[in-house]
Design an enzyme around this catalytic site. Structure first.
Site, mmCIF file in Angstrom:
data_model
loop_
_atom_site.group_PDB
_atom_site.id
_atom_site.type_symbol
_atom_site.label_atom_id
_atom_site.label_comp_id
_atom_site.label_asym_id
_atom_site.label_seq_id
_atom_site.Cartn_x
_atom_site.Cartn_y
_atom_site.Cartn_z
ATOM 1 N N PHE A 60 -147.818 39.854 -5.733
ATOM 2 C CA PHE A 60 -148.560 40.694 -4.621
ATOM 3 C C PHE A 60 -150.151 40.305 -4.776
ATOM 4 O O PHE A 60 -150.686 41.111 -4.197
ATOM 5 C CB PHE A 60 -148.503 42.262 -4.899
ATOM 6 C CG PHE A 60 -146.911 42.599 -4.867
ATOM 7 C CD1 PHE A 60 -146.441 42.802 -3.538
ATOM 8 C CD2 PHE A 60 -146.117 42.644 -5.943
ATOM 9 C CE1 PHE A 60 -144.818 43.063 -3.455
ATOM 10 C CE2 PHE A 60 -144.760 43.148 -5.691
ATOM 11 C CZ PHE A 60 -144.115 43.212 -4.275
ATOM 12 N N GLU B 218 -155.607 36.764 -2.483
ATOM 13 C CA GLU B 218 -156.480 35.451 -2.501
ATOM 14 C C GLU B 218 -157.731 36.234 -2.425
ATOM 15 O O GLU B 218 -158.166 37.007 -1.814
ATOM 16 C CB GLU B 218 -156.343 34.509 -1.615
ATOM 17 C CG GLU B 218 -155.035 33.549 -1.934
ATOM 18 C CD GLU B 218 -154.791 32.474 -0.546
ATOM 19 O OE1 GLU B 218 -155.793 32.002 -0.103
ATOM 20 O OE2 GLU B 218 -153.748 31.993 -0.679
ATOM 21 N N LEU C 220 -157.130 48.864 7.508
ATOM 22 C CA LEU C 220 -157.537 49.349 8.833
ATOM 23 C C LEU C 220 -158.775 48.890 9.307
ATOM 24 O O LEU C 220 -159.469 49.547 9.967
ATOM 25 C CB LEU C 220 -157.508 50.940 8.648
ATOM 26 C CG LEU C 220 -156.292 51.863 8.556
ATOM 27 C CD1 LEU C 220 -156.457 53.434 8.476
ATOM 28 C CD2 LEU C 220 -155.347 51.556 9.567
ATOM 29 N N HIS C 221 -158.910 47.496 9.355
ATOM 30 C CA HIS C 221 -160.003 46.919 9.768
ATOM 31 C C HIS C 221 -159.883 46.095 11.068
ATOM 32 O O HIS C 221 -159.198 45.131 10.995
ATOM 33 C CB HIS C 221 -160.945 46.306 8.759
ATOM 34 C CG HIS C 221 -161.280 46.873 7.582
ATOM 35 N ND1 HIS C 221 -162.401 47.743 7.858
ATOM 36 C CD2 HIS C 221 -161.022 47.100 6.355
ATOM 37 C CE1 HIS C 221 -162.938 48.238 6.576
ATOM 38 N NE2 HIS C 221 -161.829 47.905 5.655
ATOM 39 N N GLY D 56 -159.992 43.482 13.689
ATOM 40 C CA GLY D 56 -160.510 42.008 13.973
ATOM 41 C C GLY D 56 -159.696 41.281 14.814
ATOM 42 O O GLY D 56 -159.071 41.743 15.674
ATOM 43 N N CYS E 120 -149.594 33.995 3.913
ATOM 44 C CA CYS E 120 -148.638 34.887 3.665
ATOM 45 C C CYS E 120 -148.193 35.727 4.893
ATOM 46 O O CYS E 120 -146.984 35.625 5.268
ATOM 47 C CB CYS E 120 -148.963 35.967 2.651
ATOM 48 S SG CYS E 120 -148.985 34.964 0.924
ATOM 49 N N ARG F 120 -154.946 28.136 5.729
ATOM 50 C CA ARG F 120 -153.576 28.252 6.300
ATOM 51 C C ARG F 120 -153.600 29.378 7.322
ATOM 52 O O ARG F 120 -153.841 30.657 7.248
ATOM 53 C CB ARG F 120 -152.288 28.286 5.336
ATOM 54 C CG ARG F 120 -152.233 27.309 4.388
ATOM 55 C CD ARG F 120 -151.313 27.213 3.523
ATOM 56 N NE ARG F 120 -151.838 28.034 2.080
ATOM 57 C CZ ARG F 120 -151.241 28.083 1.068
ATOM 58 N NH1 ARG F 120 -149.951 27.738 0.957
ATOM 59 N NH2 ARG F 120 -151.770 28.879 -0.057
HETATM 60 N N1 NAD Z 1 -151.459 32.425 -1.762
HETATM 61 C C1 NAD Z 1 -150.884 33.774 -1.891
HETATM 62 O O1 NAD Z 1 -151.831 34.524 -1.642
HETATM 63 C C2 NAD Z 1 -149.591 34.122 -2.250
HETATM 64 C C3 NAD Z 1 -149.482 35.574 -2.817
HETATM 65 C C4 NAD Z 1 -148.225 36.212 -2.876
HETATM 66 C C5 NAD Z 1 -147.159 35.552 -2.995
HETATM 67 N N2 NAD Z 1 -147.280 33.961 -2.711
HETATM 68 C C6 NAD Z 1 -145.951 33.170 -2.365
HETATM 69 O O2 NAD Z 1 -146.259 32.371 -3.546
HETATM 70 C C7 NAD Z 1 -145.626 31.018 -3.151
HETATM 71 C C8 NAD Z 1 -146.714 29.792 -3.530
HETATM 72 O O3 NAD Z 1 -147.586 30.162 -2.670
HETATM 73 P P1 NAD Z 1 -149.104 29.189 -2.834
HETATM 74 O O4 NAD Z 1 -150.061 29.765 -1.847
HETATM 75 O O5 NAD Z 1 -149.278 29.339 -4.257
HETATM 76 O O6 NAD Z 1 -148.775 27.857 -2.713
HETATM 77 P P2 NAD Z 1 -149.385 26.380 -2.670
HETATM 78 O O7 NAD Z 1 -148.832 25.280 -1.548
HETATM 79 O O8 NAD Z 1 -150.946 26.804 -2.889
HETATM 80 O O9 NAD Z 1 -148.977 25.980 -4.129
HETATM 81 C C9 NAD Z 1 -147.625 25.550 -4.392
HETATM 82 C C10 NAD Z 1 -147.578 24.260 -5.307
HETATM 83 O O10 NAD Z 1 -146.228 23.794 -5.655
HETATM 84 C C11 NAD Z 1 -146.335 22.515 -5.948
HETATM 85 N N3 NAD Z 1 -144.802 22.203 -5.911
HETATM 86 C C12 NAD Z 1 -144.135 21.943 -4.975
HETATM 87 N N4 NAD Z 1 -142.886 21.470 -5.218
HETATM 88 C C13 NAD Z 1 -142.872 21.473 -6.523
HETATM 89 C C14 NAD Z 1 -141.885 20.715 -7.528
HETATM 90 N N5 NAD Z 1 -140.719 20.860 -7.630
HETATM 91 N N6 NAD Z 1 -142.395 20.758 -9.066
HETATM 92 C C15 NAD Z 1 -143.792 21.071 -9.268
HETATM 93 N N7 NAD Z 1 -144.639 21.460 -8.251
HETATM 94 C C16 NAD Z 1 -144.177 21.608 -6.959
HETATM 95 C C17 NAD Z 1 -147.018 21.893 -4.833
HETATM 96 O O11 NAD Z 1 -147.589 20.615 -5.183
HETATM 97 C C18 NAD Z 1 -148.295 22.980 -4.641
HETATM 98 O O12 NAD Z 1 -149.312 22.545 -5.573
HETATM 99 C C19 NAD Z 1 -145.045 31.176 -1.773
HETATM 100 O O13 NAD Z 1 -143.860 31.463 -1.812
HETATM 101 C C20 NAD Z 1 -146.102 32.150 -1.426
HETATM 102 O O14 NAD Z 1 -145.537 32.888 -0.320
HETATM 103 C C21 NAD Z 1 -148.541 33.629 -1.968
#
Ligand code: NAD
Length: 439
Positions: free
Chosen positions: A152, A155, A253-254, A256, A263, A331
């Protein structure tokens, strides 16, 4: 505990570094060799406040390692986390699980001894069942418990969110996993963080329900903002007026330009698809997705309302391109809809973002400037798209004198209309009565 983290992105790197900081021994693995090489050189592949120091400390103290090959770390691990991406599948909006399943297949061949396989990626209900089936197919002899542990963190505040979360959700089907997961998160006991043990499917759905609710809350206040513009009310005061009610809460509640990021857009869409396939459509979320998409597209109209129909030959300065401050993540950022729409109307865009370096590839034709004042220079309007702290206290006289026309369109409401007027600007915010341009 020994941890292998498959996927070293925004979630994998932060989670891995924080688990190491808790005292566990963690190897972060990624297929992207350039990313791992940079990490080994002490260079962060992403911008996240505090991450460089945290990583450096744990590398120095021999608790955090990086590798492109998962074999050794997985073999030795008590827990193997899957933290790879789950983007929207092209064409239908379902979560693309190909990276998750590929990771499951790979680790299946490497597991030794009782191992907890933990899905940290955001995945639809039933994915844990499929991961378990893959592992049992590849390695019928493997002794595994497949667990769901959605993340949860936000970033920009990721380290604090990971170390001081509101709650941790753990979905298990095998009781043996409970002890391993409790031990991994044991340092959070000090803060009395609730750790909710649920069934695996419940845990998977909890993550989508959380993101969909927050996306809905943002979309709600955005629609209230539109109404404020028509009726001459102030959405900021309404947000405060309702947010002080504990049943509602003041966060998200901002008003924008519409939510973006890595996500909410993909997770709301995936939930809509899951619900429709299950024959139990989730109409509030369907509407949220539609309203938000339309909003991002309509935002260019606010700029038109500020400077007039004809943008041909006009120069627009843009402050902020990332989907929110304190991250370099581009993204699904609203800028990716708004900037091309302004360009299509003939405007020349000169933009500044402190960390959104990837925008250079994603937004062709934009001139990237060295700072906010450079972005304002000679502009017919200045559009604030992302509320980076450094945009909150600009030297307004310097900005006004640099611009060709003193027009500011503040899509994050970081300035006060009266102050901007007093500084000689024509100022347009979001949902602030007469001071707001209507799209
Ligand atoms: N970014 C966020 O704020 C956030 C918050 C909560 C949950 N999530 C979830 O977490 C997951 C990851 O998100 P993220 O933002 O970290 O993605 P990201 O794209 O930043 O990172 C994913 C990484 O996985 C690597 N990868 C892919 N397949 C692989 C494999 N087989 N072996 C080794 N490495 C591999 C990629 O090269 C990449 O570096 C997603 O499901 C996302 O929904 C993201």
């Amino acid at each position: 505990m020994r941890v292998a983290m498959i996927g070293t992105g925004y979630v994998g790197l932060v989670s891995g570094a924080c688990f190491a900081d808790f005292g566990h021994v963690v190897t972060c693995i990624d297929k992207d060799a350039a990313k791992i090489a940079r990490l080994k050189d002490g260079v962060m592949p992403i911008f996240e406040p505090g991450l460089d120091t945290l990583v450096a400390r744990n590398v120095r103290e021999d608790r955090l390692f990086f590798d492109t090959n998962s074999a050794e770390a997985v073999r030795d691990a008590d827990a193997v986390f899957i933290a790879v991406g789950t983007p929207s599948r092209r064409g239908d909006g379902h979560a693309d699980l190909s990276y998750v399943y590929a990771a499951a297949e790979e680790i299946a061949g490497q597991i030794a001894g009782f191992t907890v396989v933990v899905t940290k990626s955001t995945v639809p209900v039933g994915t844990g069942d499929e991961i378990e089936a893959i592992i049992r197919r590849v390695r019928p002899d493997a002794d595994v418990a497949v667990v769901s542990n959605p993340e949860f963190l936000r970033e920009g505040a990721a380290i604090n969110d990971f170390k001081r979360p509101d709650r941790v959700v753990v979905g298990i089907e095998d009781e043996r996993a409970r002890a391993v997961m409790s031990e991994l998160y044991r340092p959070l006991n000090l803060n009395e963080t609730p750790i909710l043990f649920t069934g695996r499917r419940t845990s998977e759905l909890t993550k989508y329900a959380a993101n969909a609710f927050l996306a809905m809350k943002i979309t709600f206040i955005n629609e209230v903002a539109d109404l404020c513009e028509v009726l001459g009310a102030d959405v900021q005061q309404i947000a405060r007026g309702i947010g002080l009610d504990n049943r509602i809460g003041s966060k998200f509640l901002h008003a924008g330009p519409g939510y973006g990021g890595s996500c909410f857009p993909k997770d709301t869409l995936a939930l809509v698809r899951t619900a429709a396939d299950a024959g139990s459509p989730i109409r509030l979320v369907e509407t949220t997705v539609e309203v938000n998409d339309a909003r991002k597209k309509a935002m260019a109209g606010k700029v038109v309302a500020g400077i007039g129909e004809d943008l041909a030959g006009k120069t627009i300065g843009v402050l902020g391109l990332t989907f929110k401050p304190n991250t370099d993540d581009m993204r699904d950022a609203p800028s990716l809809d708004i900037v091309p729409a302004l360009q299509a109307m003939g405007a020349k865009i000169q933009a500044f973002d402190p960390e959104g370096h990837e925008a250079r590839q994603m937004l062709p034709g934009v001139e990237f400037m060295a700072g906010p004042y450079e972005a304002a220079a000679g502009a017919d309007a200045l559009v604030i798209l992302t509320e980076w702290d450094q945009f909150r206290a600009l030297d307004l006289t310097r900005i006004r004198e640099a611009m060709a026309q003193p027009v500011v369109i503040d899509l994050r409401n970081i300035y006060r209309p009266a102050e901007m007027k007093a500084s000689g600007f024509r100022y347009f915010g979001v949902g602030r009565g007469a001071g707001s341009a209507q799209p």
